[in-house]
Design a protein around this motif. Structure first.
Motif, PDB file in Angstrom:
ATOM      1  N   SER A 159       0.837  -1.206   0.000  1.00 21.11           N
ATOM      2  CA  SER A 159       0.000   0.000   0.000  1.00 21.11           C
ATOM      3  C   SER A 159       0.868   1.250   0.000  1.00 21.11           C
ATOM      4  O   SER A 159       0.564   2.238  -0.690  1.00 21.11           O
ATOM      5  CB  SER A 159      -0.930   0.009   1.215  1.00 21.11           C
ATOM      6  N   LEU A 160       1.932   1.233   0.772  1.00 22.95           N
ATOM      7  CA  LEU A 160       2.854   2.376   0.790  1.00 22.95           C
ATOM      8  C   LEU A 160       3.532   2.549  -0.564  1.00 22.95           C
ATOM      9  O   LEU A 160       3.654   3.671  -1.074  1.00 22.95           O
ATOM     10  CB  LEU A 160       3.907   2.178   1.882  1.00 22.95           C
ATOM     11  N   ILE A 161       3.963   1.432  -1.151  1.00 26.04           N
ATOM     12  CA  ILE A 161       4.577   1.489  -2.479  1.00 26.04           C
ATOM     13  C   ILE A 161       3.567   2.011  -3.498  1.00 26.04           C
ATOM     14  O   ILE A 161       3.887   2.870  -4.333  1.00 26.04           O
ATOM     15  CB  ILE A 161       5.096   0.102  -2.893  1.00 26.04           C
ATOM     16  N   GLN A 162       2.335   1.500  -3.406  1.00 27.71           N
ATOM     17  CA  GLN A 162       1.300   1.943  -4.334  1.00 27.71           C
ATOM     18  C   GLN A 162       1.008   3.422  -4.149  1.00 27.71           C
ATOM     19  O   GLN A 162       0.766   4.141  -5.115  1.00 27.71           O
ATOM     20  CB  GLN A 162       0.022   1.135  -4.117  1.00 27.71           C
ATOM     21  N   GLY A 163       1.047   3.904  -2.898  1.00 28.24           N
ATOM     22  CA  GLY A 163       0.819   5.323  -2.651  1.00 28.24           C
ATOM     23  C   GLY A 163       1.860   6.198  -3.314  1.00 28.24           C
ATOM     24  O   GLY A 163       1.544   7.238  -3.900  1.00 28.24           O
ATOM     25  N   VAL A 164       3.121   5.777  -3.240  1.00 30.04           N
ATOM     26  CA  VAL A 164       4.201   6.524  -3.899  1.00 30.04           C
ATOM     27  C   VAL A 164       3.995   6.515  -5.414  1.00 30.04           C
ATOM     28  O   VAL A 164       4.114   7.545  -6.090  1.00 30.04           O
ATOM     29  CB  VAL A 164       5.570   5.924  -3.534  1.00 30.04           C
ATOM     30  N   VAL A 165       3.675   5.332  -5.964  1.00 33.27           N
ATOM     31  CA  VAL A 165       3.435   5.210  -7.407  1.00 33.27           C
ATOM     32  C   VAL A 165       2.260   6.089  -7.823  1.00 33.27           C
ATOM     33  O   VAL A 165       2.336   6.817  -8.822  1.00 33.27           O
ATOM     34  CB  VAL A 165       3.182   3.729  -7.779  1.00 33.27           C
TER      35      VAL A 165
END
Length: 296
Positions: A159-165
């Motif tokens: 979710s954190l990675i997706q938020g950055v993306v």
């Protein structure tokens, strides 16, 4: 386990709805008379980029149950259900996490998944086909793999990675939209603000960039699969984890009946090659087996 497709679909939908709504309402403090305020634009994109990701995370259990038809076991009615509850409890205690919800979904294929926003409030579900065909030791290893995803906090990490993306997809989509709109309106010296070209282009660019950027999230997802295999080996035994993956590989020719939007949650996903392999959430089973064998 937790990864994208259903997650990405929900996430992308939230982002697009937010973007379209804000564009219709004319909300865009990053648009100034002198052009784009990059700092304000980045902050705007971060807020809504992470919002889309975390809404997806909070809805993940509900969407998983709906997408697979998972039936939660409140009170075991059969010896099979009792074994499943006892096994999840045993491995969860061993992993140091709270007891997840446990369910069975009506699929003839061998599969399982885990999801949830909190490692102490997760969901672990196993297909009826896996319970019927796998030996107890192989099924226990698969459950260990899924509990490994929970214990490793994979859904939160993704979710954190997706938020950055999301943030950078929205950021660059609006830069592209502004550039295209400026080009289309370059001879209109008296025009102020932006035109329809900005809104249309930024939405289209957001969809295209979102799809392309999902390859980044999928790469991280594949790395987390190796970690979950290792966790399954530690919880249930390395030889049993390898045997479970070998069994999955032997069934690989059978078509997957898990909904496409749920494939990223399972212990296996469809076989892909070439460019399509960049968008799969799981590494090849052969690579996963070799990784476990080489880590002895």
């Amino acid at each position: 386990m937790k990864r994208i497709l259903l997650f990405l679909a929900t996430n992308l939908a939230v982002m697009l709805v937010a973007s379209i709504t804000l564009n219709i309402l004319g909300v865009g403090r990053f648009l100034t008379a002198n052009g784009l305020d990059m700092g304000a634009l980045l902050a705007f994109c971060a807020v809504f980029g992470f919002a889309g990701s975390f809404v997806s995370l909070m809805l993940s259990k509900t969407m998983a149950k709906m997408g697979t038809g998972t039936q939660i076991i409140d009170q075991p009615r059969t010896e099979q259900e009792r074994w499943l509850l006892d096994t999840v409890k045993e491995l969860s205690d061993k992993a140091g996490i709270g007891m997840p919800e446990v369910g069975i979904f009506p699929s003839p294929e061998s599969n399982a998944f885990a999801t949830g926003w909190n490692k102490n409030a997760a969901l672990v579900a196993v297909s009826q086909g896996l319970l019927d065909r796998f030996s107890p030791r192989e099924a226990r290893a698969v459950i260990g793999h899924e509990i490994g995803h929970v214990a490793n906090g994979d859904m939160v990490t993704l979710s954190l990675i997706q938020g950055v993306v999301n943030t950078f997809v929205m950021f660059f989509a609006r830069i592209i939209g502004y550039a295209v709109d400026s080009f289309l309106r370059r001879d209109d010296d008296n025009a102020g603000g932006v035109g329809i070209g900005y809104y249309i282009t930024s939405i289209v660019a957001e969809i295209v960039l979102g799809i392309l950027a999902s390859a980044i999230v999928m790469w991280f997802s594949r790395q987390r699969e190796f970690r979950a295999d290792q966790a399954g080996a530690e919880l249930a035994g390395r030889s049993d984890m390898i045997a479970a993956l070998e069994r999955l590989r032997s069934e690989y020719d059978a078509p997957s009946v898990m909904p496409a939007t749920m494939s990223a949650f399972g212990i296996r996903s469809g076989l892909k090659s070439g460019i399509a392999a960049m968008f799969t959430s799981h590494p090849p089973l052969e690579d996963r087996i070799l990784a476990l064998q080489s880590s002895r």
